[in-house]
Design a protein around this motif. Structure first.
Motif, mmCIF file in Angstrom:
data_model
loop_
_atom_site.group_PDB
_atom_site.id
_atom_site.type_symbol
_atom_site.label_atom_id
_atom_site.label_comp_id
_atom_site.label_asym_id
_atom_site.label_seq_id
_atom_site.Cartn_x
_atom_site.Cartn_y
_atom_site.Cartn_z
ATOM 1 N N GLU A 89 57.325 19.284 -9.817
ATOM 2 C CA GLU A 89 56.819 20.489 -9.585
ATOM 3 C C GLU A 89 55.580 20.625 -9.999
ATOM 4 O O GLU A 89 55.088 20.165 -11.237
ATOM 5 N N PHE A 109 57.130 20.120 -5.330
ATOM 6 C CA PHE A 109 57.485 21.550 -5.170
ATOM 7 C C PHE A 109 56.486 22.312 -5.966
ATOM 8 O O PHE A 109 55.827 22.062 -6.907
ATOM 9 N N GLU A 113 57.438 23.108 -0.398
ATOM 10 C CA GLU A 113 57.901 21.779 -0.769
ATOM 11 C C GLU A 113 57.144 20.935 0.357
ATOM 12 O O GLU A 113 56.920 21.305 1.379
#
Length: 356
Positions: A284, A320, A352
């Motif tokens: 992320e 992400f 994503e």
């Protein structure tokens, strides 16, 4: 912030000369340097050779290899003369570091094939501290450098090593030269210069723990920022990086990067990973820009560069990101960078980008 620089190189060299000067009348070729295979004479030559090589690479802007030369002493050079060579090569590195722009990078193999001026200064200091320890140990001399020098070496070159309460003992342990309570012996090691990922107009410059600490405390982290920077998100991210470093779980390549404009050297924002890839290969990311830098496409450019770098790795399969529900500009940045909206995860939309 006091960046690792010429003053630290000078201080390290002065400590080396002061410690070893007490044994200039000894035959250094007959004394093994600590746990090394070299004798003390060979080790001292190695220190001088590294110092001048680092100065040469930085001054010559070496790109793919060391500048092709090697230090050779005149026949008959005694130990006092050898210490003078170390002083001189240390002065050359210190002067080169002081007169080189922060943006300049030059070749060094570990681990990303380049280093900036602070990296070369830190490597020079590390060589001096560690090999002075080796020689002093072999010669039976007392030696302990300033803790702040050892602490700086750790925070610049060993971001993957959890800092301990005593920086010098931690540095010795990290380089296989001593034990540390509660930690397994180190049998192989490399230091880590920071990663830089090039984009079209920007460089994504890896932030080191020493720089993250300064940012978290309200400083500039050693960067020159555009008006209004750094933004709050970058300071928060620096705090998370620092916490990971102090906890011994920081992976530098999955850290935080300053977005530095290549044409003027100004930092305009930050971008980085929340952590290393999880078991499914997902990472992320988050990012921000100073207000004065918005509207120029910098966030999209940086996001593409970081995502491309991550997805080229074997351990990353998807990148992400989440945004606030009302943050339409950030959602547009993610879409322009090729991300697909996948859900409204948590409190905001999730996006994503998967490996092809």
């Amino acid at each position: 912030m006091r960046e690792m620089g010429g003053d630290q190189v000078t201080a390290a060299v002065a400590g080396c000369v002061a410690a070893l000067g007490a044994a200039v009348d000894r035959n250094w070729t007959e004394v093994t340097a600590g746990g090394l295979d070299w004798n003390c004479h060979q080790t001292a030559v190695h220190v001088a050779d590294d110092l001048v090589a680092y100065a040469a690479n930085l001054a010559g802007r070496a790109r793919d290899a060391y500048v092709p030369f090697e230090l050779t002493l005149d026949d008959g050079t005694d130990n006092s003369g050898l210490l003078h060579v170390i002083e001189t090569t240390g002065a050359l590195l210190a002067a080169t570091v002081r007169t080189t722009s922060r943006q300049v990078r030059a070749f060094h193999p570990y681990p990303f094939r380049s280093a900036d001026r602070a990296g070369f200064a830190a490597m020079g200091v590390a060589e001096v501290l560690l090999h002075t320890h080796d020689m002093a140990q072999g010669l039976g001399l007392p030696y302990r450098p300033a803790e702040e020098l050892a602490e700086s070496v750790l925070a610049y070159l060993f971001p993957h090593v959890q800092p301990g309460p005593a920086p010098w003992e931690t540095l010795l342990w990290a380089t296989g030269r001593g034990g540390l309570p509660g930690r397994a012996p180190v049998t192989g090691w490399r230091w880590n210069n920071n990663l830089v990922i090039p984009a079209e107009r920007l460089d994504l410059v890896g932030i080191r723990p020493a720089e993250a600490r300064d940012l978290r405390l309200g400083g500039d982290g050693g960067f020159e920022w555009i008006e209004g920077g750094p933004y709050e998100g970058t300071r928060d991210a620096a705090g998370f990086l620092l916490k990971a470093y102090e906890g011994g779980v920081h992976r530098p390549e999955f850290g935080v990067f300053a977005l530095v404009r290549r044409d003027d050297g100004l930092a305009v924002g930050g971008i980085g990973f929340h952590s290393a890839p999880d078991e499914e290969g997902r990472v992320e990311i988050g990012y921000d820009l100073t207000e004065a830098a918005r509207g120029h496409g910098y966030a999209t450019e940086a996001l593409r560069a970081l995502a491309d770098w991550a997805l080229a790795r074997d351990d990353v399969r998807s990148v992400f990101a989440t945004t606030e529900p009302a943050n339409a500009p950030s959602q547009a940045v993610l879409s322009r960078a090729g991300f697909t909206r996948v859900s409204a995860a948590g409190e905001g939309p999730a996006f994503e980008l998967r490996a092809g």
